[in-house]
Design a protein around this motif. Structure first.
Motif, mmCIF file in Angstrom:
data_model
loop_
_atom_site.group_PDB
_atom_site.id
_atom_site.type_symbol
_atom_site.label_atom_id
_atom_site.label_comp_id
_atom_site.label_asym_id
_atom_site.label_seq_id
_atom_site.Cartn_x
_atom_site.Cartn_y
_atom_site.Cartn_z
ATOM 1 N N ASP A 155 0.839 -1.342 0.308
ATOM 2 C CA ASP A 155 0.049 0.022 0.191
ATOM 3 C C ASP A 155 0.989 1.359 -0.051
ATOM 4 N N GLU A 156 0.986 1.780 -1.565
ATOM 5 C CA GLU A 156 1.651 2.859 -1.035
ATOM 6 C C GLU A 156 3.352 3.011 -0.779
ATOM 7 N N PRO A 157 3.630 2.215 -1.536
ATOM 8 C CA PRO A 157 5.097 1.825 -1.265
ATOM 9 C C PRO A 157 6.146 3.378 -0.749
ATOM 10 N N THR A 158 5.944 3.987 -2.396
ATOM 11 C CA THR A 158 6.914 5.080 -2.485
ATOM 12 C C THR A 158 6.443 6.395 -1.411
ATOM 13 N N ASN A 159 5.193 6.219 -1.230
ATOM 14 C CA ASN A 159 5.186 7.251 -0.203
ATOM 15 C C ASN A 159 5.760 8.088 0.654
ATOM 16 N N GLY A 160 6.180 9.004 0.527
ATOM 17 C CA GLY A 160 7.545 10.605 0.724
ATOM 18 C C GLY A 160 8.964 10.031 0.869
ATOM 19 N N LEU A 161 9.281 8.739 -0.071
ATOM 20 C CA LEU A 161 9.967 9.228 -0.645
ATOM 21 C C LEU A 161 10.908 9.543 -1.927
ATOM 22 N N ASP A 162 11.356 10.043 -1.650
ATOM 23 C CA ASP A 162 12.564 11.011 -2.442
ATOM 24 C C ASP A 162 12.849 10.571 -4.132
#
Ligand SMILES: Nc1ncnc2c1ncn2[C@@H]1O[C@H](COP(=O)(O)OP(=O)(O)OP(=O)(O)O)[C@@H](O)[C@H]1O
Length: 257
Positions: A155-162
């Protein structure tokens, strides 16, 4: 075609609100399936129902061929990362995985290789509390892979990643899939989804708007963002028309299957 996930009429209500509305899903085994839709569309709720964390109010389904009503039978072959992964802050990444392996009755022998897989080999001995957000997400993926799952739900593993973290995650998703695992991933990063996912599910207000191969949606030209935005513009205008011309309920927005 083997089916990793199948649902018919899957429905969840909270009070008077229907947040997942008669969803018919089919995710073929072996694909990377992108699960997209606006905030509040019902993606997390759907994933939680597939993982046996939320009880559906109606509908049927199966995961890896086992009925949704028997999660204990299919969950051992499902790895999941839903919201922020829970780890002990003072324990190292490696120790955290070892604890999870012990709790899950899994073999801890593969942990060094798993840390390598997610790019954490050099920091496996550092305490979790010293990890960046990207490292935490990658440890979460390693944790999801502990049981050698056939299906991985993220679930949204890229959330907040640069941007570097997003690129790393893309590589990790691809490598998980190349090992023969089916991946179902929710995300708001449409350009990422377009690059990584060969199967797409789009939902809006709990209802399915599109399901099928990504190439089918993109066949007429344009990128995923164009098609996605058009779907929601159409949905909005259908509603406006419906409201203007009749006092009955909003027209169904069910789309292609
Ligand atoms: N436990 C709950 N009680 C009441 N309402 C809930 C509960 N869980 C979710 N909802 C509501 O259900 C709807 C769908 O939420 P959900 O988290 O599934 O959406 P989402 O598509 O994952 O959104 P986002 O992209 O913002 O993560 C929202 O309106 C949310 O407020």
């Amino acid at each position: 075609m083997t089916t990793a996930i199948s649902t018919r009429g899957l429905t969840k209500r909270y009070g008077a609100r229907t947040v997942v509305d008669h969803l018919d899903l089919d995710v073929p085994a072996g694909v990377v399936a992108g699960f997209i839709g606006p905030n509040g569309a019902g993606k997390t709720t759907t994933l939680r129902m597939l993982l046996g964390l939320v009880r559906p109010d109606a509908g049927t389904g199966s995961v890896n061929g086992v009925p949704l009503t028997q999660p204990a039978r299919y969950l051992p072959r499902v790895g999941a990362l839903i919201e922020s992964p829970a780890f002990y802050p003072g324990l190292s990444g490696a120790r955290n995985l070892a604890v999870q392996a012990t709790l899950g009755g899994l073999d801890p022998a593969g942990i060094p290789a798993l840390l390598e897989r997610v790019g954490l080999a050099a920091r496996g001995a550092s305490p979790f509390q010293s990890y960046s957000l990207g490292m935490r997400q990658r440890l979460g993926i390693a944790s999801a892979l502990l049981g050698d799952p056939a299906l991985v739900v993220l679930d949204e593993p890229t959330n907040g990643l640069d941007p570097a973290g997003i690129r790393e995650m893309r590589g990790i998703l691809r490598s998980i899939n190349q090992e023969g695992r089916t991946v179902l991933v929710s995300s708001h990063l449409l350009a990422e989804v377009e690059q990584v996912c060969d199967w797409l599910i789009v939902i809006g207000e709990g209802r399915r708007l599109f399901q099928g191969p990504t190439r089918d949606l993109l066949a007429g030209g344009g990128d995923l963002e164009d098609h996605y935005l058009a779907m929601f513009t159409e949905t909005a205008s259908t509603k406006t028309t419906s409201t203007k011309t009749t006092s009955t309920k909003t027209t169904s927005t069910e789309g292609t299957s």
